[in-house]
Design an enzyme around this catalytic site. Sequence first.
Site, PDB file in Angstrom:
ATOM      1  N   HIS A 111       8.174 -26.531   3.745  1.00 52.81           N
ATOM      2  CA  HIS A 111       7.410 -27.627   3.154  1.00 52.81           C
ATOM      3  C   HIS A 111       6.902 -27.300   1.755  1.00 52.81           C
ATOM      4  O   HIS A 111       6.154 -28.082   1.181  1.00 52.81           O
ATOM      5  CB  HIS A 111       6.260 -28.015   4.088  1.00 52.81           C
ATOM      6  CG  HIS A 111       6.771 -28.493   5.414  1.00 52.81           C
ATOM      7  ND1 HIS A 111       7.108 -29.804   5.656  1.00 52.81           N
ATOM      8  CD2 HIS A 111       7.080 -27.818   6.546  1.00 52.81           C
ATOM      9  CE1 HIS A 111       7.566 -29.916   6.892  1.00 52.81           C
ATOM     10  NE2 HIS A 111       7.562 -28.719   7.452  1.00 52.81           N
ATOM     11  N   LYS A 133     -13.577  -0.398  -4.473  1.00 55.80           N
ATOM     12  CA  LYS A 133     -14.717  -0.249  -3.553  1.00 55.80           C
ATOM     13  C   LYS A 133     -15.853   0.507  -4.241  1.00 55.80           C
ATOM     14  O   LYS A 133     -17.020   0.172  -4.086  1.00 55.80           O
ATOM     15  CB  LYS A 133     -14.291   0.468  -2.269  1.00 55.80           C
ATOM     16  CG  LYS A 133     -13.441  -0.394  -1.353  1.00 55.80           C
ATOM     17  CD  LYS A 133     -13.076   0.349  -0.063  1.00 55.80           C
ATOM     18  CE  LYS A 133     -12.234  -0.545   0.842  1.00 55.80           C
ATOM     19  NZ  LYS A 133     -11.787   0.100   2.073  1.00 55.80           N
ATOM     20  N   GLU A 160       0.810  -1.220   0.000  1.00 54.22           N
ATOM     21  CA  GLU A 160       0.000   0.000   0.000  1.00 54.22           C
ATOM     22  C   GLU A 160       0.844   1.271   0.000  1.00 54.22           C
ATOM     23  O   GLU A 160       0.500   2.234  -0.674  1.00 54.22           O
ATOM     24  CB  GLU A 160      -0.969   0.000   1.190  1.00 54.22           C
ATOM     25  CG  GLU A 160      -2.013  -1.107   1.074  1.00 54.22           C
ATOM     26  CD  GLU A 160      -3.077  -1.024   2.148  1.00 54.22           C
ATOM     27  OE1 GLU A 160      -3.652   0.054   2.346  1.00 54.22           O
ATOM     28  OE2 GLU A 160      -3.320  -2.060   2.803  1.00 54.22           O
TER      29      GLU A 160
HETATM   30  O1  PA5 Z   1      -5.345   0.123   4.197  1.00 53.53           O
HETATM   31  C1  PA5 Z   1      -6.436   0.215   3.638  1.00 53.53           C
HETATM   32  O2  PA5 Z   1      -6.889   1.282   3.199  1.00 53.53           O
HETATM   33  C2  PA5 Z   1      -7.274  -1.011   3.488  1.00 53.53           C
HETATM   34  O3  PA5 Z   1      -6.547  -2.168   3.731  1.00 53.53           O
HETATM   35  C3  PA5 Z   1      -8.491  -0.908   4.417  1.00 53.53           C
HETATM   36  O4  PA5 Z   1      -8.079  -1.002   5.765  1.00 53.53           O
HETATM   37  C4  PA5 Z   1      -9.507  -1.999   4.086  1.00 53.53           C
HETATM   38  O5  PA5 Z   1      -9.946  -1.832   2.768  1.00 53.53           O
HETATM   39  C5  PA5 Z   1     -10.698  -1.992   5.020  1.00 53.53           C
HETATM   40  O6  PA5 Z   1     -11.232  -0.723   5.165  1.00 53.53           O
HETATM   41  P1  PA5 Z   1     -11.546  -0.209   6.643  1.00 53.53           P
HETATM   42  O7  PA5 Z   1     -10.222  -0.243   7.353  1.00 53.53           O
HETATM   43  O8  PA5 Z   1     -12.059   1.167   6.488  1.00 53.53           O
HETATM   44  O9  PA5 Z   1     -12.532  -1.166   7.222  1.00 53.53           O
END
Ligand code: PA5
Length: 341
Positions: A246, A336, A230
């Site tokens: 393994h 999303k 990310e």
């Molecule tokens: O880091 C991110 O933006 C994502 O991994 C979110 O955490 C994930 O999509 C879930 O969203 P939220 O944390 O708002 O529940």
Amino acid sequence: MSELDDQKALDRIDRSGMRELLKRFPEQLSRAWDLEAELPAFRQIIVCGMGGSAIGGDYLRVYLARKGFPRPVFVVRGYELPPFTDEETLVFAVSYSGNTEETLHCFEQALRCRSPIVAITSGGKLAGMARESKADLISIPKGLPPRAALGYLFIPMLRSLKPFLQDLEAEFQETLNILHRITSLYAEAPEEENPAKRLARAWHGRIPLICGSFLLTDAVARRWKTQINENAKSPAFYSALPELHHNELMGWERLKQFVYALLRDPAEEPKLKRRFELTRSLLEERGCTVMEFQGEGRGLLARLLSLSYLGDWASFYLAMLYGVDPTPVALIEELKARLAR
Ligand code: PA5
């Protein structure tokens, strides 16, 4: 001068200010320590969440297991709670935004199972559903990327379980002291003295593979991988010993563009230590870059969170080397939005 030591150049890339959020992580932990829920009697724990909101569940699972906590802890990253969810299952429903559909679905299922629920969120539908159903609600501050809110998403669960955990307060204090100290190292030190910058340099242009160990550093390995994905918009993979021996090692025939980071811990059992040592030798014999890291501290909490923090900073510096702003996750947002249509 290394480009990672040119603060003005870094600020031009880090337009949305991830560095500041990383620097403030110890402060966030202190604030998060004040958030807790009063828990009813329970037999097992389920933490449901996705991505940045789920990883705290893994830290909780590892920490409790290593402390001998005698009840099972499951982390659910999906739409469905397991069929054994019942009125004696404590469910933490964790979503930073409060709008993650998998977590909302699990929340509704937990209501139907009459489970005691603690929702942890900065708002969104989850906050509304928790209020409406009179579930416990831990409200956390808005405005952060979920992965930069690990303190708020993890510590309140742990703090709520304090009655079961003898040394928690002392461990937490140690964690804060260590994190305050290493923040200036990771944020300010020049590349040759800065483990986070050096790690980013090793990853640059290659594919990071992170290896933890089962029920110890596996959760941190996952966090490193997802932070690299990310923050740096780079592929990365994680696995854990002993399972890696393994299957994954068969892929070492084609290793060249990988860099292995082995996440160690002094609590490793002797058999695991030997496996790490053998892993390192086998990789080095194949000309692979292998680096080892260990968290700091006497307590497990400090070791887990300090090791986790190194991955946060290294992924930040990798983003700098790739010239990408670490904060936006445009493709996650787009996905999303498409799902919501
Ligand atoms: O880091 C991110 O933006 C994502 O991994 C979110 O955490 C994930 O999509 C879930 O969203 P939220 O944390 O708002 O529940």
